[in-house]
Scaffold this active site. Structure first.
Site, PDB file in Angstrom:
ATOM      1  N   LYS A  94      -8.379  14.069   5.310  1.00 31.45           N
ATOM      2  CA  LYS A  94      -7.453  12.709   5.316  1.00 31.45           C
ATOM      3  C   LYS A  94      -6.422  13.111   6.519  1.00 31.45           C
ATOM      4  O   LYS A  94      -6.233  13.923   6.805  1.00 31.45           O
ATOM      5  CB  LYS A  94      -6.993  12.506   3.894  1.00 31.45           C
ATOM      6  CG  LYS A  94      -6.261  13.768   3.363  1.00 31.45           C
ATOM      7  CD  LYS A  94      -5.694  13.555   1.998  1.00 31.45           C
ATOM      8  CE  LYS A  94      -6.581  13.923   1.038  1.00 31.45           C
ATOM      9  NZ  LYS A  94      -6.637  12.697  -0.106  1.00 31.45           N
ATOM     10  N   ARG A  95      -5.768  11.826   6.675  1.00 32.89           N
ATOM     11  CA  ARG A  95      -4.792  12.116   7.627  1.00 32.89           C
ATOM     12  C   ARG A  95      -3.794  13.276   7.240  1.00 32.89           C
ATOM     13  O   ARG A  95      -3.512  13.504   5.896  1.00 32.89           O
ATOM     14  CB  ARG A  95      -3.936  10.719   7.689  1.00 32.89           C
ATOM     15  CG  ARG A  95      -4.632   9.581   8.608  1.00 32.89           C
ATOM     16  CD  ARG A  95      -5.117   9.969   9.798  1.00 32.89           C
ATOM     17  NE  ARG A  95      -3.905  10.000  10.635  1.00 32.89           N
ATOM     18  CZ  ARG A  95      -3.318   9.227  11.719  1.00 32.89           C
ATOM     19  NH1 ARG A  95      -4.319   8.024  11.874  1.00 32.89           N
ATOM     20  NH2 ARG A  95      -2.443   9.025  12.225  1.00 32.89           N
TER      21      ARG A  95
ATOM     22  N   LYS B 242       0.966  14.361   1.757  1.00 34.35           N
ATOM     23  CA  LYS B 242      -0.512  14.609   1.089  1.00 34.35           C
ATOM     24  C   LYS B 242      -0.768  16.197   0.733  1.00 34.35           C
ATOM     25  O   LYS B 242      -1.695  16.449   0.253  1.00 34.35           O
ATOM     26  CB  LYS B 242      -1.593  14.288   1.949  1.00 34.35           C
ATOM     27  CG  LYS B 242      -1.619  12.647   2.399  1.00 34.35           C
ATOM     28  CD  LYS B 242      -2.506  12.031   3.503  1.00 34.35           C
ATOM     29  CE  LYS B 242      -2.607  10.771   3.789  1.00 34.35           C
ATOM     30  NZ  LYS B 242      -3.188   9.788   2.592  1.00 34.35           N
TER      31      LYS B 242
ATOM     32  N   THR C 280      -8.812   6.772  -1.706  1.00 33.51           N
ATOM     33  CA  THR C 280      -9.940   6.169  -1.710  1.00 33.51           C
ATOM     34  C   THR C 280     -10.972   7.229  -1.685  1.00 33.51           C
ATOM     35  O   THR C 280     -12.158   6.928  -1.997  1.00 33.51           O
ATOM     36  CB  THR C 280     -10.323   4.958  -0.618  1.00 33.51           C
ATOM     37  OG1 THR C 280      -9.581   5.203   0.441  1.00 33.51           O
ATOM     38  CG2 THR C 280      -9.830   3.673  -1.439  1.00 33.51           C
TER      39      THR C 280
ATOM     40  N   HIS D  58       0.824  -1.332   0.039  1.00 35.72           N
ATOM     41  CA  HIS D  58      -0.049  -0.017   0.014  1.00 35.72           C
ATOM     42  C   HIS D  58       0.776   1.363   0.098  1.00 35.72           C
ATOM     43  O   HIS D  58       0.286   2.404   0.039  1.00 35.72           O
ATOM     44  CB  HIS D  58      -0.912   0.081   1.144  1.00 35.72           C
ATOM     45  CG  HIS D  58      -1.912  -1.042   1.167  1.00 35.72           C
ATOM     46  ND1 HIS D  58      -3.356  -0.882   0.729  1.00 35.72           N
ATOM     47  CD2 HIS D  58      -1.810  -2.196   1.689  1.00 35.72           C
ATOM     48  CE1 HIS D  58      -3.939  -2.068   0.929  1.00 35.72           C
ATOM     49  NE2 HIS D  58      -3.295  -2.694   1.672  1.00 35.72           N
TER      50      HIS D  58
ATOM     51  N   LYS E  57     -14.839   8.488  -3.409  1.00 36.85           N
ATOM     52  CA  LYS E  57     -16.140   8.628  -2.607  1.00 36.85           C
ATOM     53  C   LYS E  57     -16.600   9.942  -2.968  1.00 36.85           C
ATOM     54  O   LYS E  57     -17.798  10.031  -3.282  1.00 36.85           O
ATOM     55  CB  LYS E  57     -15.923   8.729  -0.864  1.00 36.85           C
ATOM     56  CG  LYS E  57     -15.409   7.311  -0.456  1.00 36.85           C
ATOM     57  CD  LYS E  57     -14.822   7.372   0.930  1.00 36.85           C
ATOM     58  CE  LYS E  57     -14.148   5.940   1.133  1.00 36.85           C
ATOM     59  NZ  LYS E  57     -13.193   6.029   2.221  1.00 36.85           N
TER      60      LYS E  57
HETATM   61  C1  TH1 Z   1      -2.881   3.689   2.701  1.00 35.98           C
HETATM   62  C2  TH1 Z   1      -2.142   4.582   1.378  1.00 35.98           C
HETATM   63  O1  TH1 Z   1      -1.569   5.620   1.753  1.00 35.98           O
HETATM   64  C3  TH1 Z   1      -3.245   5.162   0.549  1.00 35.98           C
HETATM   65  O2  TH1 Z   1      -2.961   5.669  -0.735  1.00 35.98           O
HETATM   66  C4  TH1 Z   1      -4.284   3.968  -0.009  1.00 35.98           C
HETATM   67  O3  TH1 Z   1      -5.486   4.189  -0.586  1.00 35.98           O
HETATM   68  C5  TH1 Z   1      -4.608   3.069   1.434  1.00 35.98           C
HETATM   69  O4  TH1 Z   1      -3.485   2.585   2.009  1.00 35.98           O
HETATM   70  C6  TH1 Z   1      -5.455   2.039   0.820  1.00 35.98           C
HETATM   71  O5  TH1 Z   1      -4.751   1.146  -0.088  1.00 35.98           O
HETATM   72  C7  TH1 Z   1      -1.872   3.122   3.604  1.00 35.98           C
HETATM   73  N1  TH1 Z   1      -2.273   3.284   4.674  1.00 35.98           N
HETATM   74  C8  TH1 Z   1      -1.049   2.801   5.575  1.00 35.98           C
HETATM   75  C9  TH1 Z   1      -1.130   2.529   7.001  1.00 35.98           C
HETATM   76  C10 TH1 Z   1      -0.046   2.013   7.684  1.00 35.98           C
HETATM   77  C11 TH1 Z   1       1.071   1.586   6.875  1.00 35.98           C
HETATM   78  C12 TH1 Z   1       1.059   1.878   5.397  1.00 35.98           C
HETATM   79  C13 TH1 Z   1       0.011   2.483   4.624  1.00 35.98           C
HETATM   80  S1  TH1 Z   1      -0.204   2.739   3.339  1.00 35.98           S
HETATM   81  C14 TH1 Z   1       0.100   1.734   9.058  1.00 35.98           C
END
Ligand code: TH1
Length: 838
Positions: free
Chosen positions: A567-568, A573, A678, A374, A682
């Site tokens: 978002k976070r 970002k 994502t 991810h 939405k």
């Molecule tokens: C997120 C990605 O940043 C985001 O772009 C993506 O859409 C989402 O995953 C689903 O695929 C991620 N969240 C985390 C959280 C942790 C470690 C790596 C990632 S990547 C704790």
């Protein structure tokens, strides 16, 4: 099948089987019964909390029946199941979703009204289940919804954190974290005190020959902790299939106190043992896209993975099949590297406990696992220090070394002349201390590796995993673009839009086949339709405006352009670029004549998101946003032309209010850094447009909806590296508009400039790693295009209708079907018609 009732007595069971409710009267009867018996209250002390509890209990009675039957059916069918291992499940609220998925919302609404309650008030009593940080955890939740809705036999496995992601409060413009204790009353979980697994840590490994002369390896853990299962039913939409999410909770192995210690007067240490055990599942690590390498985190990972595998293996062994058939019965998907230890644990079970030979075991292991990556951010790629790991999991370290040895031997055979290759791909990094590279271990132990959007999947193949593509061949690497569930993110969050769509496409079938949205395309020029469409967006903005008023005290004009970035908070970002753009807008307005101001489109800039508690720069960004808000929102020159809002405690249930209310949303990460995103999907699905970079799923959204319907800007991923180099080795010429913004900050326009020094100097002095300055001009210009476009409301509405009509691809159902066909090789198990009717 043991402990089941003998044939002659089964008639009685059938006669009295649980029925739940099927109409409004029965629903009311069930609610009143739960208030008066389960909750021991009455109509004289039934507040909304009690009504929520009783309504949930009534509803879950129906869920349980479906759930039990689904599990029975899956067991008898004896086919392949998917196990989705995720350290995060960001579920949000369950009641509304359960009502909609089982088709009982209208009944519940009318029933609750008869009993004196408004259903929205009851729904909003529920505490979010917030066992996740952001996109990764919410993706797991969308996947569970899709797997159940598609009748795919699947279980989610996770941890039952006592504390979910912290609640965010904003105090004097600063983020303050408050613990999220959420388990006070949770009707959606079922403790399984009979399903308990002993998990060991630390200890010693012994090697010896048994009586048959066979080499045996044993691991005697120094510490034993119990994993207790808690099950959560996952109802599918418009099907009786109800899957299971099993969350593990930790407790001391002795059950209560260590009685010896207790009786010998060592009460404190016996309590301490208990607390140490319970600490394992106590709290979710609040870092998104960051790995901190803490021992407790490793303990969490092993605890959860070992309990889950024990459970999966036990289920397989009941079927009395040969081990070679394991991967015909079991597909395990690793949600990022967090569960990678499962690969090692399964190999350990097969060789140490079941006595298989290494090669046979390893072939089973690799056929079983799939790994989803991810992120490419280096700080997020998990590595464990070898000494720390060796202390906690000594036997697993040996197995990892063996996996690595055999792997490197095959690499050497295949590429005999490339000595440096071995060091590059080794699972062990030869650093001080040595580190275990979990992503490499995940690749070596899986039959498929996938990224989460096209650009991202290409990037991992050409950058971080390049060598592995050569070693294993390109077929082991694939893309599955993320998706979202239209049930929660359209039907539940935006019921009026869903209803309008249903009225034009012949019912709610689009919720099961999102490509049906295509049929909306023919209404792009339909005046009456466009009017209704626009009215719904306006109503959603009014709803958000009310929320803003009650939570921040600021009045915003619902006719203004709502520009949202939720978002976070993370430098990649680029919320900092957004707020710098807002400052630029503010300075521009201040410099305008009253006549010029009249021509400007009023805008509300809305931010929301949590900063990791230890992420100082992210917290500074939040502080700056709030400071800018307090200056801009109180400036009489500005009035309605610009408002800046920071929404406290962004979470799933708030997203359900925020997402339907955007005109434009921002997805503006440095190209190549956001794997997918994502929320972009939405927002578009809810009739908002996007301003974004060529990153993650923005690219595929553009491909689907057409480039006329999206505002793209900024540098491309392929150019990022060179630009960074230019900063390092050349003079970094700051964008002139950004320089003006920095001047305003330095002049204390938004309070003490010293507070924001780090934010400014990251760009001015420290290489501008995220290319804020490089993209700023393009960003500002594109925002001006947004202003212009918004003035032509008729055209704008057409763009949003066209966009929605082309969003079918982004259903998580499409995504899950791709996983099922290309990675898991599983088929749906569709319930028999008689089961569907009750
Ligand atoms: C997120 C990605 O940043 C985001 O772009 C993506 O859409 C989402 O995953 C689903 O695929 C991620 N969240 C985390 C959280 C942790 C470690 C790596 C990632 S990547 C704790």
């Amino acid at each position: 099948v043991e402990a089941s009732i003998p044939e002659p007595q089964r008639e009685a069971w059938k006669k009295f089987q649980a029925k739940g409710f099927t109409n409004k009267e029965e629903f009311e009867r069930e609610v009143v019964r739960h208030v008066e018996t389960t909750l021991a209250r009455s109509m004289f002390n039934c507040d909304e909390t009690a009504a929520y509890a009783a309504a949930s209990l009534a509803l879950r009675d129906r869920l349980i029946t479906q759930w039990n039957r689904t599990q029975q059916r899956q067991t008898f069918a004896d086919g392949k199941r998917v196990y989705y291992l995720s350290l995060e499940f960001l579920m949000g609220r369950a009641l509304d979703n359960a009502m909609l998925n089982i088709g009982a919302k209208d009944i519940a609404k009318d029933g609750l009204a008869d009993l004196g309650f408004r259903i929205e008030d009851i729904i909003s009593q529920e505490h979010d289940a917030a066992l996740g940080n952001g996109g990764l955890g919410r993706l797991a939740a969308c996947f569970l919804d899709s797997m159940a809705s598609l009748n795919i036999p699947a279980w989610g496995y996770g941890l039952r954190y006592r504390y979910g992601i912290f609640k965010q409060e904003i105090v004097d413009g600063y983020q303050v974290e408050v613990p999220d204790y959420w388990l006070d009353f949770n009707p959606w979980e079922f403790p399984r005190h009979d399903i308990v697994v002993d998990i060991q840590f630390y200890g010693n490994v012994r090697k010896y020959q048994n009586e048959q002369g066979k080499n045996v390896i044993t691991w005697d853990g120094g510490e034993v902790v119990q994993a207790v299962a808690y099950d959560v039913p996952i109802p599918g939409y418009d099907t009786v299939s109800t899957n299971n999410m099993r969350l593990w909770s930790s407790k001391a192995a002795s059950g209560e106190f260590d009685f010896q210690k207790f009786n010998s007067g060592d009460y404190e240490s016996s309590v301490a043992d208990q607390q140490r055990a319970e600490t394992i599942s106590a709290v979710l690590y609040p870092n998104d896209n960051l790995d901190r390498g803490k021992e407790l985190r490793l303990k969490q990972q092993y605890f959860w993975v070992a309990a889950s595998l024990y459970d999966i293996v036990r289920r397989f062994k009941k079927s009395k099949r040969a081990w070679v058939e394991f991967s015909d019965q079991v597909a395990i998907q690793l949600n990022d590297t967090h569960p990678t230890l499962a690969i090692v644990e399964l190999q350990r079970i097969l060789i140490d406990l079941e006595g298989l030979e290494w090669d046979e075991a390893w072939s089973i292991v690799t056929k079983t696992f799939g790994y989803t990556n991810h992120t490419v951010l280096p700080e997020a790629l998990e590595k464990w220090s070898v000494p720390l790991f060796q202390n906690l999991l000594p036997r697993h370290l040996q197995i990892i070394y063996d996996i690595n040895l055999y792997f490197l031997q095959t690499v050497e055979r295949k590429f005999p002349k490339e000595r440096e290759l071995l060091g590059r791909v080794s699972i062990i990094e030869e650093s001080q201390p040595k580190m275990i590279r979990m992503a490499y271990l995940a690749i070596v132990g899986s039959h498929k590796v996938n990224g989460v959007a096209e650009l991202h999947s290409d990037l991992i193949k050409t950058t971080i995993f390049k060598d592995f593509v050569r070693i294993f061949g390109p077929d082991n690497f694939t893309n599955v673009t993320n998706g979202i569930t239209p049930r929660r993110w359209l039907h539940q969050a935006n019921p009026r839009l869903s209803e309008l769509i249903a009225s034009k496409t012949g019912g709610l079938d689009f919720l099961k086949d999102l490509n049906i949205l295509n049929e909306l395309e023919k209404f792009v020029d339909d005046k009456e339709f466009k009017k209704e469409w626009a009215e719904i967006k306006y109503a959603n903005k009014v709803r958000l405006a009310k929320h803003i008023k009650t939570t921040t005290g600021v009045t915003v004009n619902p006719s203004a352009l709502f520009d949202i970035q939720v978002k976070r908070i993370h430098e990649y970002k680029r919320q900092q670029m957004n707020i710098f753009g807002v400052i630029h807008r503010y300075l521009t307005i201040k410099a305008m004549t009253p006549e010029e101001r009249k021509k400007l489109a009023p805008r509300v800039s809305i931010f929301g998101g949590k900063a990791a508690p230890g992420y100082w720069m992210a917290k500074t960004i939040i502080h700056l946003i709030n400071q800018v808000g307090s200056v801009v929102n109180n400036d009489k020159d500005v009035g309605d032309l610009l408002k800046v809002i920071f929404l406290e405690d962004y979470n799933v249930s708030k997203a359900e209010i925020i997402v339907p209310a955007s005109d434009i949303s921002e997805h503006i990460s440095t190209a190549g850094t956001e794997a997918s995103g994502t929320s972009n999907m939405k927002f578009v699905l809810n009739g908002g447009l996007i301003i974004g970079t060529c990153d993650g799923a923005n690219i595929e959204i553009t491909r689907e909806i057409g480039e006329n319907n999206i505002f793209l800007f900024g540098n491309l991923a392929e150019d990022v590296e060179d630009l960074r180099h230019a900063h390092t080795y050349g003079a970094h010429n700051l964008d002139p508009d950004l320089a003006k913004v920095f001047d305003a900050i330095k002049a204390n326009t938004f309070g003490d400039a010293g507070s924001f020094g780090a934010l400014v100097s990251a760009i001015e002095d420290h290489g501008d790693y995220y290319l804020v300055s490089d993209d700023f001009h393009s960003y500002i210009q594109t925002q001006a295009l947004v202003d212009e476009a918004y003035k032509d409301q008729d055209e704008w509405v057409s763009k949003t209708i066209l966009s929605v009509s082309r969003m079918g691809f982004f259903s998580s159902d499409r995504c899950i079907n791709e996983y099922a066909e290309t990675i898991w090789n599983v088929e749906p198990l569709v319930p028999e018609p008689q089961e569907r009717n009750g």
